[in-house]
Design a protein around this motif. Structure first.
Motif, short mmCIF file in Angstrom:
data_model
loop_
_atom_site.label_atom_id
_atom_site.label_comp_id
_atom_site.label_asym_id
_atom_site.label_seq_id
_atom_site.Cartn_x
_atom_site.Cartn_y
_atom_site.Cartn_z
N MET A 1 0.82 -1.21 0.00
CA MET A 1 0.00 0.00 0.00
C MET A 1 0.85 1.26 0.00
O MET A 1 0.48 2.27 -0.60
CB MET A 1 -0.94 -0.01 1.20
N TYR B 1 -0.31 3.14 -3.08
CA TYR B 1 -1.19 4.25 -2.69
C TYR B 1 -0.41 5.53 -2.40
O TYR B 1 -0.82 6.61 -2.82
CB TYR B 1 -1.99 3.84 -1.46
N GLN C 1 0.49 6.18 -6.33
CA GLN C 1 -0.85 6.79 -6.36
C GLN C 1 -1.74 6.21 -7.47
O GLN C 1 -2.25 6.94 -8.33
CB GLN C 1 -0.74 8.31 -6.51
N GLN D 1 -6.56 2.80 4.56
CA GLN D 1 -6.68 1.76 3.54
C GLN D 1 -6.26 0.40 4.10
O GLN D 1 -6.87 -0.63 3.79
CB GLN D 1 -5.81 2.12 2.32
#
Length: 341
Positions: free
Chosen positions: A88, A92, A96, A268
């Motif tokens: 992640m 993320y 992104q 998340q």
């Protein structure tokens, strides 16, 4: 709250000053010419700590902060899904991927800005604080030594590719940032959706600041190589002013999302681990149509945030998006347009 935030900001700033003094070996490695940049980073530390403290004082942000960082540092989560957090952080926070679903061009431009600014910060901050030093190893030859806190880390030849990369890292960062910021600036001048809600100080000033910093940085290199230092002093002052302004602006403008984003990564992770725990069982289903909404812990967390904010409609979290629209439409027909069905 403001007094507490000011106290936190003052403590963080004082710790940074201590770190600068100790990291530069009691200022022996500190370059006085970089003093304005160092002072700006102290103000940056105060502003970030102040704004972050105020931000997490809000009920919704506080719950996000607790759940996000709780999942981020959870040993149980690491044991159950050891690869989830690194994945992640990479997808993320680093690449992104969620931006790619909106627009591939916006994703590419954001990546250019992100990696360019990250590279520039990784070079500029340690140099400004006196933590990194580059000294000639011979005094007459092209050999240089890179030292961190006084310890030799790397020796390199300034005339080869390694030396070129060492001394032109900020130029590379500028080349990355300019097209990315230029794309977003062009989009905010052409896209109707962006034009409608944009604000000059919040949306345009950050992009202009990045472009000015990058262009003046490249011009400094151009002046030293091709103009024999012509106009260097003026460009150096302009570059310094733009950098100092941007550093002070970060905590109180659009760039503050850089500080907020890691907490979103934790959220998340919270959703991911909740889904893993609910594997083989039932997730929270819509009260109207029975369609799965999300995991029960996530829905409960959303309801808790609504209660903290005294919104009074946490029950809506128990419906899927489609059913929410249907219920709102029926309520409108029953109470607002009654008799006009």
């Amino acid at each position: 709250m403001r007094r507490r935030a000011s106290l936190v900001g003052a403590v963080v700033s004082a710790l940074l000053v201590v770190a600068i003094v100790l990291g530069s070996r009691l200022l022996r490695d500190f370059d006085s010419a970089l003093l304005p940049y160092a002072v700006a980073t102290v103000f940056l530390a105060f502003g970030v700590a102040y704004r972050y403290t105020v931000w997490i004082s809000a009920p919704g942000a506080r719950r996000l902060f607790r759940k996000g960082w709780g999942s981020f540092f959870s040993v149980a989560n690491f044991r159950s899904a050891p690869t989830a957090l690194p994945k992640m952080i990479a997808t993320y926070l680093g690449f992104q991927k969620f931006l790619g679903a909106r627009s591939h061009a916006r994703w590419a431009a954001h990546q250019l800005i992100f990696w360019g600014c990250l590279l520039a910060a990784a070079i500029t901050f340690p140099l400004t604080w006196g933590w990194f030093t580059f000294t000639s190893s011979t005094g007459s030859g092209p050999g240089y030594e890179m030292r961190i806190w006084g310890f030799k880390i790397l020796g390199f030849d300034s005339l080869n590719i390694v030396g070129w990369l060492m001394f032109h890292g900020l130029d590379i960062a500028a080349v990355l940032v300019i097209p990315g910021a230029g794309y977003f600036l062009w989009r905010r001048m052409k896209d109707r959706g962006a034009i409608t809600g944009q604000r000059f100080a919040y949306d345009l000033v950050p992009l202009l600041a990045l472009i000015v910093i990058s262009v003046t940085g490249l011009l400094l290199t151009f002046s030293s190589i091709f103009l024999h230092g012509g106009g260097y002093e003026f460009l150096a002052v302009l570059h310094m002013v733009s950098v100092v302004f941007t550093l002070i602006y970060i905590p109180f403008g659009k760039f503050f999302h850089i500080v907020q984003r890691p907490a979103a990564v934790g959220m998340q992770l919270f959703k991911h681990t909740s889904r893993r725990e609910d594997e083989g069982g039932e997730v929270f289903a819509c009260r109207r149509c029975g369609q799965a909404i999300d995991t029960a812990p996530y829905v409960e967390n959303l309801q808790g945030t609504m209660r903290d904010l005294d919104l009074g409609f946490e029950g809506w979290a128990e419906y899927c998006p489609r059913c929410k629209r249907v219920l709102r439409g029926n309520a409108y027909l029953d109470h607002v347009k009654k008799g006009f069905k």
